[in-house]
Design a protein around this motif. Sequence first.
Motif, PDB file in Angstrom:
ATOM      1  N   GLY A   1       1.010  -0.918  -0.079  1.00  0.00           N
ATOM      2  CA  GLY A   1       0.092   0.229  -0.159  1.00  0.00           C
ATOM      3  C   GLY A   1       0.834   1.149  -0.269  1.00  0.00           C
ATOM      4  O   GLY A   1       0.671   2.741  -0.491  1.00  0.00           O
ATOM      5  N   LEU A   2       2.027   1.227   1.155  1.00  0.00           N
ATOM      6  CA  LEU A   2       2.809   2.547   1.550  1.00  0.00           C
ATOM      7  C   LEU A   2       3.819   2.581  -0.845  1.00  0.00           C
ATOM      8  O   LEU A   2       3.728   3.798  -0.713  1.00  0.00           O
ATOM      9  CB  LEU A   2       3.730   2.538   1.900  1.00  0.00           C
ATOM     10  N   MET A   3       4.044   1.433  -0.775  1.00  0.00           N
ATOM     11  CA  MET A   3       4.818   1.673  -2.223  1.00  0.00           C
ATOM     12  C   MET A   3       3.757   2.467  -3.315  1.00  0.00           C
ATOM     13  O   MET A   3       3.623   2.902  -4.318  1.00  0.00           O
ATOM     14  CB  MET A   3       5.170   0.673  -2.727  1.00  0.00           C
ATOM     15  N   LEU A   4       1.986   1.597  -3.537  1.00  0.00           N
ATOM     16  CA  LEU A   4       1.471   2.024  -4.505  1.00  0.00           C
ATOM     17  C   LEU A   4       0.666   3.851  -4.290  1.00  0.00           C
ATOM     18  O   LEU A   4       0.862   4.238  -5.146  1.00  0.00           O
ATOM     19  CB  LEU A   4       0.510   1.442  -4.406  1.00  0.00           C
ATOM     20  N   MET A   5       1.389   4.133  -3.229  1.00  0.00           N
ATOM     21  CA  MET A   5       0.880   5.002  -2.913  1.00  0.00           C
ATOM     22  C   MET A   5       1.797   5.990  -3.076  1.00  0.00           C
ATOM     23  O   MET A   5       1.832   6.813  -3.745  1.00  0.00           O
ATOM     24  CB  MET A   5       0.489   5.840  -1.155  1.00  0.00           C
ATOM     25  N   GLN A   6       3.591   5.782  -2.932  1.00  0.00           N
ATOM     26  CA  GLN A   6       4.069   6.641  -3.406  1.00  0.00           C
ATOM     27  C   GLN A   6       4.924   7.205  -4.698  1.00  0.00           C
ATOM     28  O   GLN A   6       4.828   7.954  -5.636  1.00  0.00           O
ATOM     29  CB  GLN A   6       5.745   5.531  -2.701  1.00  0.00           C
TER      30      GLN A   6
ATOM     31  N   PRO B   1      -5.612  10.310  -5.285  1.00  0.00           N
ATOM     32  CA  PRO B   1      -5.178  11.054  -3.579  1.00  0.00           C
ATOM     33  C   PRO B   1      -4.720  10.354  -3.109  1.00  0.00           C
ATOM     34  O   PRO B   1      -4.530   8.422  -2.631  1.00  0.00           O
ATOM     35  CB  PRO B   1      -6.744  11.319  -3.685  1.00  0.00           C
ATOM     36  N   PRO B   2      -3.802  10.599  -2.353  1.00  0.00           N
ATOM     37  CA  PRO B   2      -2.862   8.975  -1.161  1.00  0.00           C
ATOM     38  C   PRO B   2      -4.001   8.526  -0.465  1.00  0.00           C
ATOM     39  O   PRO B   2      -3.572   7.654  -0.510  1.00  0.00           O
ATOM     40  CB  PRO B   2      -1.797  10.075  -1.067  1.00  0.00           C
ATOM     41  N   THR B   3      -4.930   9.313   0.578  1.00  0.00           N
ATOM     42  CA  THR B   3      -5.393   9.316   1.344  1.00  0.00           C
ATOM     43  C   THR B   3      -7.179   9.162   0.618  1.00  0.00           C
ATOM     44  O   THR B   3      -7.660   9.510  -0.215  1.00  0.00           O
ATOM     45  CB  THR B   3      -5.400   9.550   2.119  1.00  0.00           C
ATOM     46  N   GLY B   4      -7.533   8.674   1.969  1.00  0.00           N
ATOM     47  CA  GLY B   4      -9.261   8.811   2.229  1.00  0.00           C
ATOM     48  C   GLY B   4      -9.578   7.103   1.330  1.00  0.00           C
ATOM     49  O   GLY B   4      -9.433   6.500   0.861  1.00  0.00           O
TER      50      GLY B   4
ATOM     51  N   LEU C   1      -9.185   2.953  -5.681  1.00  0.00           N
ATOM     52  CA  LEU C   1      -8.388   1.905  -6.730  1.00  0.00           C
ATOM     53  C   LEU C   1      -7.219   1.493  -6.128  1.00  0.00           C
ATOM     54  O   LEU C   1      -6.617  -0.022  -5.921  1.00  0.00           O
ATOM     55  CB  LEU C   1      -8.014   2.584  -7.671  1.00  0.00           C
ATOM     56  N   LEU C   2      -6.716   2.224  -4.694  1.00  0.00           N
ATOM     57  CA  LEU C   2      -5.090   1.686  -4.251  1.00  0.00           C
ATOM     58  C   LEU C   2      -5.230   0.864  -3.809  1.00  0.00           C
ATOM     59  O   LEU C   2      -4.849  -0.140  -2.893  1.00  0.00           O
ATOM     60  CB  LEU C   2      -4.163   3.192  -4.231  1.00  0.00           C
ATOM     61  N   PRO C   3      -6.409   1.297  -2.417  1.00  0.00           N
ATOM     62  CA  PRO C   3      -6.274   0.399  -1.153  1.00  0.00           C
ATOM     63  C   PRO C   3      -7.006  -0.880  -1.876  1.00  0.00           C
ATOM     64  O   PRO C   3      -6.484  -1.690  -1.425  1.00  0.00           O
ATOM     65  CB  PRO C   3      -7.123   1.497  -0.700  1.00  0.00           C
ATOM     66  N   VAL C   4      -7.811  -0.994  -2.428  1.00  0.00           N
ATOM     67  CA  VAL C   4      -8.602  -2.173  -3.383  1.00  0.00           C
ATOM     68  C   VAL C   4      -7.216  -3.037  -3.760  1.00  0.00           C
ATOM     69  O   VAL C   4      -7.444  -4.338  -3.229  1.00  0.00           O
ATOM     70  CB  VAL C   4      -9.800  -2.176  -4.259  1.00  0.00           C
TER      71      VAL C   4
END
Lengths: 307, 299
Positions: free
Chosen positions: A148-153, A163-166, A174-177
Amino acid sequence: MTVYIIRRLIQLIPVLLGVTILVFLLMHLTPGNPAQLMAGENAPPETVERIEDRLGLNDPLPVQYFDYITGVVQGDLGTSMRYNTPVIDEVGDRFWVTMELAIYATLLSIFLGLIAGIISAVRQYSVSDVTIMIIALFGLSMPNFWLGLMLMQWFAINLGWFPPTGWGSPSQVLLPVITLGTAGAAIIARMTRSSMLEVISQDYIRTARAKGVKERIVVYKHALKNALIPVVTVVGLQFGSLLAGAVLTEEVFAINGMGRLLVDSIMNRDFPVVQACILIISVVFVVVNLLVDISYRFLNKRIDLNE
Amino acid sequence: MTNQQQVEQGDKKQKVENPKVKSIKDFYRRLKKNKAALIGFYTILILIAVSIIGPFLTSHDPNSTNVTERFQGPSAEYWFGTDHMGRDIFTRIIHGMSLTLGIGFASVIMGALVGIPIGIISGYYGGRIDNIIMRLIDILLAFPGILLALAIVSILGGSLVNVTIAVAIYAIPGFARIIRGSTLAAKKLEYVDAIRALGAKDGRIIFKHIMPNVLSPVIVNATLYIASAVLTAAGLSFLGMGAQPPTPEWGAMLNDGRGYMYDAGHIAFFPGMFIVIVVLAFNIFGDGLRDALDPKMKK
């Protein structure tokens, strides 16, 4: 079938009772007096006693458990020590956020896992099979909070695509899923592959091929149907790990779901909320597994329902 | 006891031991055929060696802070860069390796020591005992994934020891179930019936004849459990419920790095990468072991 479902529902009762007993004991095994915690460290003994009385902490344990379970059945999960509000209000919408996250992640992992597993099995030992299995092994071995952190980065911070959060808008989802669904996809892909390989080597598949059925129909109609049976069980178990894994994903992406509430409550020693979150997640897990078991029986006509 | 009898007994013992030695060699031979498994096995050995020797070889102190050297990227001086307190990340990772491996091994061994006897008793005696044990296991299994460990840590409080205990408890139901299954199968073997007919006691049957038959699934599962134990323990530390600062535990280091994703992504990257390496090694090795020990694969 109805008889089977009813019997399974009856079997569910002891498990649910056991879960509530364990969750109830959680609070009572915890060092420290909850009444003291609620009243504050310097509260006079009379206040503490009053709170003890109100919470029924002086009753014998079985009586307290009975009160607790009667409350739970009526939707009363206790009162948050920190906010002094009903726990059910604290959980409220956050429950649906976590459910949404877990359901989307499950769908993603089924979708990716099935496709990857089928390709791998149909082209056993090919380059695509080896590649898929190596990726799956990585997917299985990555801590989802790191992924998750890497995708966010990469995608949120460096590229600015998401957006990085929320939580809420499709771009936030998408990213959290992906974070949560990757491990599940890997497990389903491996399971599908081995299950498909087992089915493909069976006589009836050879017969189908021998009588000239098209390969595509052999794979999707004859083989897949039977290969899916063990995969269904894995999906059910996966949903549970995804619910629990949501705790970490929600932390990473600052999603206000039940997982984050659980972690915050553990940190603040707000035990009624901790109890409620653990209870809800477990009950959802147990019920989903029951549904999966029932659908399993539908899929697999060879199993005698009265057994 | 005469000499001859002793010799005879010795002979008998050797006869019993020989197949075992053979099976270990046989096992290694089959493992060697599975290249991936061998890579996993050697990686694990290297990781263990590094965790023991590594801390003596690093040139920085894992916990000494240096404000002027904060947020440095990877360089010749700081291979993996420095963190928000100017500590060398590479040094911290090397020092944390023994923690990660230690938690993995310790929790799985503890889980196995409790889970195996439960599974054997349940499978061997059956009936009401089995029923009760299995219902209790069902209840434990109703808490999915990291949730049970979280619940336990919330009672015990956050520390590395408590995380190990929590992960061990989380491993018990799995071990118990697997062992129960293989005990049920082993119990029905004809030679076990024969030994019972000869008047062997339950304890002897369990230790001498059931145990050797159920251990291979245990070894495979223990290996795979170490992988998930490492992930769970790191997850708990990431949530702030495991290792307390300044312990160089990888999950906790990832948690440190989380706040600096915008400026210094490397703080979170490297500890996570090492978690992946460790977990991957155990997963590959476990997969290979399963294939090597699977009688269906025997040729």
